[in-house]
Motif scaffolding. Structure first.
Motif, PDB file in Angstrom:
ATOM      1  N   LEU A   1       2.854  10.026  -7.925  1.00  0.00           N
ATOM      2  CA  LEU A   1       3.643  10.267  -9.137  1.00  0.00           C
ATOM      3  C   LEU A   1       2.772  10.316 -10.385  1.00  0.00           C
ATOM      4  N   HIS A   2       1.568   9.794 -10.289  1.00  0.00           N
ATOM      5  CA  HIS A   2       0.626   9.898 -11.414  1.00  0.00           C
ATOM      6  C   HIS A   2       0.325  11.367 -11.705  1.00  0.00           C
ATOM      7  N   ASP A   3       0.361  12.195 -10.670  1.00  0.00           N
ATOM      8  CA  ASP A   3       0.095  13.623 -10.822  1.00  0.00           C
ATOM      9  C   ASP A   3       1.294  14.393 -11.372  1.00  0.00           C
ATOM     10  N   GLY A   4       2.451  13.761 -11.393  1.00  0.00           N
ATOM     11  CA  GLY A   4       3.649  14.407 -11.928  1.00  0.00           C
ATOM     12  C   GLY A   4       4.867  14.072 -11.107  1.00  0.00           C
ATOM     13  N   PRO A   5       6.045  14.448 -11.612  1.00  0.00           N
ATOM     14  CA  PRO A   5       7.297  14.163 -10.902  1.00  0.00           C
ATOM     15  C   PRO A   5       7.303  14.778  -9.509  1.00  0.00           C
ATOM     16  N   ALA A   6       8.080  14.158  -8.611  1.00  0.00           N
ATOM     17  CA  ALA A   6       8.170  14.644  -7.237  1.00  0.00           C
ATOM     18  C   ALA A   6       9.533  14.313  -6.659  1.00  0.00           C
ATOM     19  N   THR A   7       9.924  15.076  -5.677  1.00  0.00           N
ATOM     20  CA  THR A   7      11.178  14.820  -4.978  1.00  0.00           C
ATOM     21  C   THR A   7      10.944  13.772  -3.902  1.00  0.00           C
ATOM     22  N   VAL A   8      12.040  13.235  -3.401  1.00  0.00           N
ATOM     23  CA  VAL A   8      11.948  12.266  -2.309  1.00  0.00           C
ATOM     24  C   VAL A   8      11.267  12.907  -1.100  1.00  0.00           C
ATOM     25  N   SER A   9      11.593  14.139  -0.810  1.00  0.00           N
ATOM     26  CA  SER A   9      10.990  14.830   0.338  1.00  0.00           C
ATOM     27  C   SER A   9       9.482  14.962   0.167  1.00  0.00           C
ATOM     28  N   GLU A  10       9.037  15.315  -1.011  1.00  0.00           N
ATOM     29  CA  GLU A  10       7.597  15.440  -1.268  1.00  0.00           C
ATOM     30  C   GLU A  10       6.899  14.095  -1.101  1.00  0.00           C
ATOM     31  N   LEU A  11       7.533  13.053  -1.594  1.00  0.00           N
ATOM     32  CA  LEU A  11       6.946  11.719  -1.486  1.00  0.00           C
ATOM     33  C   LEU A  11       6.974  11.219  -0.045  1.00  0.00           C
ATOM     34  N   ALA A  12       8.052  11.496   0.661  1.00  0.00           N
ATOM     35  CA  ALA A  12       8.177  11.056   2.053  1.00  0.00           C
ATOM     36  C   ALA A  12       7.104  11.691   2.925  1.00  0.00           C
ATOM     37  N   ALA A  13       6.681  12.902   2.592  1.00  0.00           N
ATOM     38  CA  ALA A  13       5.650  13.587   3.378  1.00  0.00           C
ATOM     39  C   ALA A  13       4.302  12.872   3.287  1.00  0.00           C
ATOM     40  N   LEU A  14       4.138  12.007   2.307  1.00  0.00           N
ATOM     41  CA  LEU A  14       2.864  11.306   2.114  1.00  0.00           C
ATOM     42  C   LEU A  14       2.741  10.030   2.940  1.00  0.00           C
ATOM     43  N   LEU A  15       3.857   9.551   3.465  1.00  0.00           N
ATOM     44  CA  LEU A  15       3.850   8.258   4.146  1.00  0.00           C
ATOM     45  C   LEU A  15       4.196   8.400   5.629  1.00  0.00           C
ATOM     46  N   PRO A  16       3.569   7.588   6.474  1.00  0.00           N
ATOM     47  CA  PRO A  16       3.834   7.651   7.913  1.00  0.00           C
ATOM     48  C   PRO A  16       5.010   6.769   8.327  1.00  0.00           C
ATOM     49  N   ILE A  17       6.066   6.786   7.527  1.00  0.00           N
ATOM     50  CA  ILE A  17       7.246   5.967   7.826  1.00  0.00           C
ATOM     51  C   ILE A  17       8.490   6.835   7.717  1.00  0.00           C
TER      52      ILE A  17
ATOM     53  N   PRO B   1      14.288   6.505   5.434  1.00  0.00           N
ATOM     54  CA  PRO B   1      14.955   5.331   4.854  1.00  0.00           C
ATOM     55  C   PRO B   1      13.961   4.309   4.309  1.00  0.00           C
ATOM     56  N   GLY B   2      12.806   4.181   4.964  1.00  0.00           N
ATOM     57  CA  GLY B   2      11.767   3.277   4.472  1.00  0.00           C
ATOM     58  C   GLY B   2      11.196   3.749   3.145  1.00  0.00           C
ATOM     59  N   VAL B   3      11.009   5.046   3.026  1.00  0.00           N
ATOM     60  CA  VAL B   3      10.522   5.624   1.764  1.00  0.00           C
ATOM     61  C   VAL B   3      11.536   5.348   0.661  1.00  0.00           C
ATOM     62  N   SER B   4      12.806   5.545   0.965  1.00  0.00           N
ATOM     63  CA  SER B   4      13.860   5.285  -0.021  1.00  0.00           C
ATOM     64  C   SER B   4      13.862   3.823  -0.460  1.00  0.00           C
TER      65      SER B   4
ATOM     66  N   PRO C   1       0.802  -1.235   0.000  1.00  0.00           N
ATOM     67  CA  PRO C   1       0.000   0.000   0.000  1.00  0.00           C
ATOM     68  C   PRO C   1       0.831   1.281   0.000  1.00  0.00           C
ATOM     69  N   HIS C   2       1.995   1.280   0.637  1.00  0.00           N
ATOM     70  CA  HIS C   2       2.842   2.471   0.621  1.00  0.00           C
ATOM     71  C   HIS C   2       3.345   2.749  -0.793  1.00  0.00           C
ATOM     72  N   ARG C   3       3.711   1.699  -1.494  1.00  0.00           N
ATOM     73  CA  ARG C   3       4.203   1.891  -2.869  1.00  0.00           C
ATOM     74  C   ARG C   3       3.066   2.344  -3.782  1.00  0.00           C
ATOM     75  N   ARG C   4       1.854   1.847  -3.540  1.00  0.00           N
ATOM     76  CA  ARG C   4       0.711   2.316  -4.342  1.00  0.00           C
ATOM     77  C   ARG C   4       0.447   3.797  -4.077  1.00  0.00           C
ATOM     78  N   THR C   5       0.647   4.249  -2.841  1.00  0.00           N
ATOM     79  CA  THR C   5       0.503   5.671  -2.510  1.00  0.00           C
ATOM     80  C   THR C   5       1.527   6.489  -3.291  1.00  0.00           C
ATOM     81  N   LEU C   6       2.752   5.995  -3.334  1.00  0.00           N
ATOM     82  CA  LEU C   6       3.800   6.703  -4.082  1.00  0.00           C
ATOM     83  C   LEU C   6       3.469   6.751  -5.573  1.00  0.00           C
ATOM     84  N   LEU C   7       2.995   5.643  -6.116  1.00  0.00           N
ATOM     85  CA  LEU C   7       2.622   5.617  -7.536  1.00  0.00           C
ATOM     86  C   LEU C   7       1.485   6.587  -7.820  1.00  0.00           C
ATOM     87  N   ALA C   8       0.500   6.623  -6.938  1.00  0.00           N
ATOM     88  CA  ALA C   8      -0.625   7.543  -7.120  1.00  0.00           C
ATOM     89  C   ALA C   8      -0.146   8.992  -7.114  1.00  0.00           C
TER      90      ALA C   8
END
Length: 111
Positions: free
Chosen positions: A20-36, A39-42, A11-18
């Motif tokens: 990124l569907h809206d457009g490119p993002a930085t690691v920081s932007e993506l990390a803000a979406l997950l409660p982990i 290093p887990g996001v990476s 489910p975390h990877r599906r959140t990241l894919l969703a």
């Protein structure tokens, strides 16, 4: 195909894919979406990259992730026969429901 299915199974990877569907993002932007932790996001991003679902490009000190649609198109193609099977089954169910409603209605008129 196995790596792709395994990658989208989390489910975390599906959140990241969703995201990124809206457009490119930085690691920081993506990390803000997950409660982990970061290093887990990476780790999740590495799995998505290894499955071919995302690509990464450096931008000065940042890493920009972008969705790759080709693997998802392959998955869609692989799923097509199963989708067709379910569409046929749903159409048959719809026909039976309609038939049952018609018979029920006709039965009420006879009483």
């Amino acid at each position: 195909m196995d790596a792709l299915l395994e990658a989208i199974g989390d489910p975390h990877r599906r959140t990241l894919l969703a995201a990124l569907h809206d457009g490119p993002a930085t690691v920081s932007e993506l990390a803000a979406l997950l409660p982990i932790a970061r290093p887990g996001v990476s780790r999740h991003l590495r799995i998505l990259r290894e499955a071919g679902l995302v690509e990464v490009r450096p931008d000065a000190q940042r890493r920009i992730y972008e969705l790759r649609s080709e693997p998802l198109a392959e998955l869609d193609e692989w799923l097509a026969p199963y989708r067709e099977l379910w569409l046929q089954r749903m159409a048959a169910l719809h026909t039976e429901v309609r038939r049952g409603k018609k018979e029920h209605k006709e039965g009420e008129g006879a009483t």
